[in-house]
Design a protein around this motif. Structure first.
Motif, PDB file in Angstrom:
ATOM      1  N   TYR A  65      34.080  44.115  17.440  1.00  0.00           N
ATOM      2  CA  TYR A  65      34.702  43.603  18.655  1.00  0.00           C
ATOM      3  C   TYR A  65      36.052  44.299  18.867  1.00  0.00           C
ATOM      4  CZ  TYR A  65      36.350  40.387  22.207  1.00  0.00           C
ATOM      5  OH  TYR A  65      36.814  39.853  23.385  1.00  0.00           O
ATOM      6  N   GLY A  66      36.334  44.643  20.107  1.00  0.00           N
ATOM      7  CA  GLY A  66      37.581  45.324  20.436  1.00  0.00           C
ATOM      8  C   GLY A  66      37.359  46.714  21.000  1.00  0.00           C
ATOM      9  N   THR A  76      32.044  42.821  29.367  1.00  0.00           N
ATOM     10  CA  THR A  76      31.382  41.689  28.741  1.00  0.00           C
ATOM     11  C   THR A  76      30.523  42.225  27.600  1.00  0.00           C
ATOM     12  OG1 THR A  76      30.080  39.682  29.117  1.00  0.00           O
ATOM     13  CG2 THR A  76      29.291  41.667  30.199  1.00  0.00           C
ATOM     14  N   TYR A  77      30.339  41.406  26.592  1.00  0.00           N
ATOM     15  CA  TYR A  77      29.543  41.781  25.427  1.00  0.00           C
ATOM     16  C   TYR A  77      28.227  40.999  25.400  1.00  0.00           C
ATOM     17  CZ  TYR A  77      33.561  43.899  22.890  1.00  0.00           C
ATOM     18  OH  TYR A  77      34.615  44.684  22.487  1.00  0.00           O
ATOM     19  N   PHE A  78      27.281  41.496  24.628  1.00  0.00           N
ATOM     20  CA  PHE A  78      26.154  40.691  24.178  1.00  0.00           C
ATOM     21  C   PHE A  78      25.754  41.184  22.799  1.00  0.00           C
ATOM     22  CE2 PHE A  78      23.820  44.236  26.087  1.00  0.00           C
ATOM     23  CZ  PHE A  78      22.697  44.377  25.306  1.00  0.00           C
ATOM     24  N   LEU A 145      33.666  35.128  21.096  1.00  0.00           N
ATOM     25  CA  LEU A 145      32.344  34.897  21.674  1.00  0.00           C
ATOM     26  C   LEU A 145      32.414  34.386  23.112  1.00  0.00           C
ATOM     27  CD1 LEU A 145      30.155  33.418  18.774  1.00  0.00           C
ATOM     28  CD2 LEU A 145      30.059  35.698  19.780  1.00  0.00           C
ATOM     29  N   LYS A 146      33.574  33.933  23.533  1.00  0.00           N
ATOM     30  CA  LYS A 146      33.741  33.493  24.927  1.00  0.00           C
ATOM     31  C   LYS A 146      33.582  34.657  25.900  1.00  0.00           C
ATOM     32  CE  LYS A 146      36.865  29.684  23.743  1.00  0.00           C
ATOM     33  NZ  LYS A 146      38.266  29.169  23.817  1.00  0.00           N
ATOM     34  N   THR A 147      33.734  35.890  25.411  1.00  0.00           N
ATOM     35  CA  THR A 147      33.582  37.073  26.269  1.00  0.00           C
ATOM     36  C   THR A 147      32.174  37.672  26.153  1.00  0.00           C
ATOM     37  OG1 THR A 147      34.408  38.625  24.581  1.00  0.00           O
ATOM     38  CG2 THR A 147      36.037  37.615  26.030  1.00  0.00           C
ATOM     39  N   PHE A 148      31.262  36.959  25.513  1.00  0.00           N
ATOM     40  CA  PHE A 148      29.878  37.413  25.368  1.00  0.00           C
ATOM     41  C   PHE A 148      29.010  36.744  26.436  1.00  0.00           C
ATOM     42  CE2 PHE A 148      31.543  38.930  21.524  1.00  0.00           C
ATOM     43  CZ  PHE A 148      30.621  39.725  20.864  1.00  0.00           C
ATOM     44  N   GLU A 149      28.271  37.555  27.161  1.00  0.00           N
ATOM     45  CA  GLU A 149      27.355  37.023  28.171  1.00  0.00           C
ATOM     46  C   GLU A 149      26.210  36.264  27.508  1.00  0.00           C
ATOM     47  OE1 GLU A 149      26.903  36.411  32.132  1.00  0.00           O
ATOM     48  OE2 GLU A 149      28.298  37.918  31.389  1.00  0.00           O
TER      49      GLU A 149
END
Length: 228
Positions: A65-66, A76-78, A145-149
């Motif tokens: 992450y980062g 956004t991440y997944f 994890l709040k930035t993960f779709e």
């Protein structure tokens, strides 16, 4: 509004190779950095013209992450998480025959010794989600994890795919399983002392996995309740 950069954080031995093949279908070759090492990606991106930088739409790889910090655009991440005990068993038997560094070092290494030797075998999923230079903690992982779709679950692969299709607008989610560890034993064939040590070394991963699984089930329930 500028479209978000889609980042697939590929956690080893979670079904990520199969998932990445599905992910890549949505992008042209010049629109995605597909498992490009960090420094090579950084150097390549820094040399692009501004208009060419805007073409980059997606990243996939075993990044921590980062990685979004390299790119000045919304993101956004997944990712996909796996039952930590199953993941570590698969990881050990996969890496033992992986050409190069791992095969050379693990040729005669017992499973028990591996659990002490490889950082990936100690809350590796939580560490990757926390970030390379971040102190590992459940709180930090939950914050990121709040930035993960979507956080998919390997044991619910098809269900995770349906959610990804809905959230990211994928059209083609047909797949063939890839990079499966064929030589590994079944869970019930692994000595009890090894299972116990895996659990001891992966308490954070176990808790984060259960949280992610619970959230996925809720998202799937909402998806059925409110169809598009």
């Amino acid at each position: 509004m500028e479209k978000k950069l889609i980042i697939f954080m590929h956690i080893p031995k979670t079904g990520g190779t199969t998932l990445n093949d599905i992910f890549k279908k949505s992008y042209a070759e010049n629109e995605i950095y597909d498992h490009v090492p960090l420094e090579a990606m950084r150097n390549h991106f820094s040399q692009l013209k501004e208009e060419d930088k805007k073409v980059i739409k997606a990243i996939s790889g075993h990044h921590f992450y980062g990685i979004h910090d390299l790119f000045s655009k919304p993101y956004t991440y997944f990712t996909m998480m796996r039952n930590p005990i199953e993941r570590i068993i698969s990881l050990y038997y996969f890496l033992k025959t992986y050409p190069g560094y791992y095969q050379e070092n693990m040729r005669n290494m017992s499973f028990k010794d591996y659990l002490d030797w490889d950082p990936q075998a100690k809350n590796g999923q939580t560490q990757q989600i926390c970030g390379m230079h971040s102190q590992i903690s459940l709180e930090k992982a939950k914050e990121n994890l709040k930035t993960f779709e979507v956080v998919g679950i390997t044991e619910m692969f098809n269900e995770s795919l349906l959610l990804l299709k809905d959230k990211l607008g994928w059209n083609d989610i047909a797949y063939k399983r890839k990079n499966v560890t064929k030589s590994r034993p079944l869970l019930q064939e692994v000595p009890t002392e090894i299972i116990k040590k895996i659990k001891e070394n992966n308490q954070l991963d176990i808790e984060l996995y259960e949280l992610a699984k619970s959230d996925l089930i809720k998202q799937l329930s909402d998806l059925k309740e409110f169809p598009n």
